[in-house]
Design an enzyme around this catalytic site. Structure first.
Site: not given
Ligand SMILES: NC(=O)C1=CN([C@@H]2O[C@H](COP(=O)(O)OP(=O)(O)OC[C@H]3O[C@@H](n4cnc5c(N)ncnc54)[C@H](O)[C@@H]3O)[C@@H](O)[C@H]2O)C=CC1
Ligand SMILES: O=C(O)CCC(=O)C(=O)O
Length: 425
Positions: A117, A359
């Protein structure tokens, strides 16, 4: 009294140290599986952790030095894999914990990877396109010696997206003097991205919600869903839930939350959200993220950041099922409280594994130079996640442990066995 308060504060701080709490569960999982202490000593921290300084010339002519990290937890199973987070609150311990969770996820869904990560302390919402490109390229130059298509493969995470993956891939290809699409996943389709990667995390969460709802006898049609976070994971999930006939009654972003007991207009919100998952700033009648989590609903999905459900609010959670799309949204103490209250908690290392699964499909397609249709990707993802959900659920029943500990037992066994066969322990 003041000293007592101080001690309480320290206990609370410790319970929110995501690295410490992850180590606690890993220790418990290894103990249950009968592994000796040295296995824990190997797995409690990443085998490699790089801290880098990235100078970026900003648009106003000044040079700003950003701090970035890349953690490689364990590569006994295969190359390490995991996203890169751009966020002002990134810390070294958080990145370490995130890399450990990636090892567990890959173990649970059976991918030939270890966990990695990355993170950069920055606020991309306050940076221009050009500054972000320079930061992304600078990060890749700084970590280039330890990453690569057969060593460690980055991907998107909070506040990073396919454009950032494209810049990173291009920078690595220049360093490698080779076109290297397999260096990174989550790329745009024209650069070797995979169909279905953008929505994969939410698809995986949707599958887990469906399976968990079956176990709890909840009909998804008409079920009331609350989602914290409206970014990649949260927004696609809102769409999938809406399409499945559920009523999404609450969503949020970093600035606040929206609530409508009759169901929010998801298509409108999707249309109006910005590329960082912000939408609530357009509305006057907002509630707080804290209030959102405590709404009366059937299914609650934290899809933003860590430590949102804690010992402070776990007693007030009114959902029947909590499915963790985010990494680390529930503390250890809160996990226990929810479990004791009969709430089914589907842990992050299982529920959010759809992203890394697709991925992996992307990387396989890059390596073979032959690309699959969206239907093929979805079919494969469905199989992997249904099977993984059932394995974790059945283990939790047969071993009489909660779903998180069951998932850790499955995830950690794979890396422990690989390390043992290699003669490391
Ligand atoms: N994008 C991916 O493929 C993956 C994401 N995740 C996890 O899912 C979660 C969200 O990731 P994404 O949707 O990719 O991120 P993103 O950047 O697309 O969206 C993040 C969201 O969280 C909100 N946010 C940020 N800081 C915040 C706070 N302090 N309080 C409340 N809301 C807040 C933002 O406003 C936004 O709506 C994270 O924990 C990430 O590690 C897990 C697996 C894969
Ligand atoms: O798509 C990936 O390789 C990793 C996604 C990721 O960072 C997560 O699952 O938290």
């Amino acid at each position: 009294m003041a000293a007592e308060k101080g001690a309480d504060h320290q206990t609370m701080e410790a319970s929110r140290d995501v690295l410490k709490s992850t180590q606690t569960i890993i220790h418990e999982a290894l103990e249950k599986l009968g592994y000796p202490e040295e296995v824990y000593e190997l797995l409690k921290e990443p085998v490699r952790m790089l801290t880098v300084k990235i100078p970026v010339r900003m648009d106003d002519g000044t040079v700003k030095i950003f701090t970035g990290y890349r953690a490689q937890h364990n590569d006994a199973v295969g190359p390490t894999k995991g996203g890169v987070r751009f966020h002002p609150d990134v810390t070294e311990n958080e990145v370490k914990a995130l890399s450990i969770w990636m090892t567990l996820k890959c173990g649970i869904v059976n991918l030939p990877y270890g966990g990695g990560k990355g993170g950069i302390i920055c606020d991309p919402r306050k940076m221009s396109f050009r500054e972000l490109e320079n930061l992304s390229r600078g990060y890749v130059r700084a970590i280039s010696q330890i990453v690569g298509p057969t060593k460690d493969i980055p991907a998107p995470d909070v506040f990073t997206n396919s454009q950032i993956m494209a810049w990173m891939m291009d920078e690595y290809s220049r360093i490698d003097e080779f076109n290297s699409p397999g260096f990174i996943t989550g790329k745009p389709l024209v650069l070797g991205g995979s169909h279905g990667r953008e929505s994969a995390t939410a698809k995986g969460v949707t599958i887990c919600i469906r399976e968990a709802a079956r176990k709890k006898g909840i009909d998804l049609k008409g079920a009331r869903v609350v989602i914290q976070g409206f970014g990649n994971a949260g927004s696609f999930l809102a769409k999938f839930m809406h399409d499945a006939g559920a009523k999404v009654i609450g969503i949020s972003d970093a600035y606040g939350a929206l609530h409508d007991p009759e169901g929010l207009d998801i298509d409108y919100l999707l249309d109006r959200r910005d590329s960082f998952g912000t939408v609530t700033t357009l509305f006057k009648n907002t509630i707080t993220n804290k209030e959102l989590l405590e709404l009366d609903c059937d299914i609650l999905v934290p899809a933003a950041i860590e430590n949102q459900i804690t010992e402070e609010n776990a007693h007030n959670i009114r959902a029947k099922i909590v499915v963790e799309a985010a990494n680390g949204p529930t503390t250890l103490e809160a996990t226990e409280i929810l479990t004791n209250r009969g709430i089914l908690l589907v842990p992050d290392v299982l529920a959010s594994a759809g992203g890394v699964t697709v991925s992996y499909f992307e990387w396989v397609q890059n390596n073979q130079g032959y690309y699959w249709t969206e239907e093929e990707v979805e079919e494969k993802l469905e199989k992997v996640l249904v099977q993984s959900f059932n394995t974790v659920y059945n283990t939790s029943r047969s071993r009489r442990v909660n779903m998180r500990l069951a998932a850790y037992m499955i995830g950690v066994r794979r890396v422990a066995e690989a390390s043992r066969f290699r003669g490391w322990i």
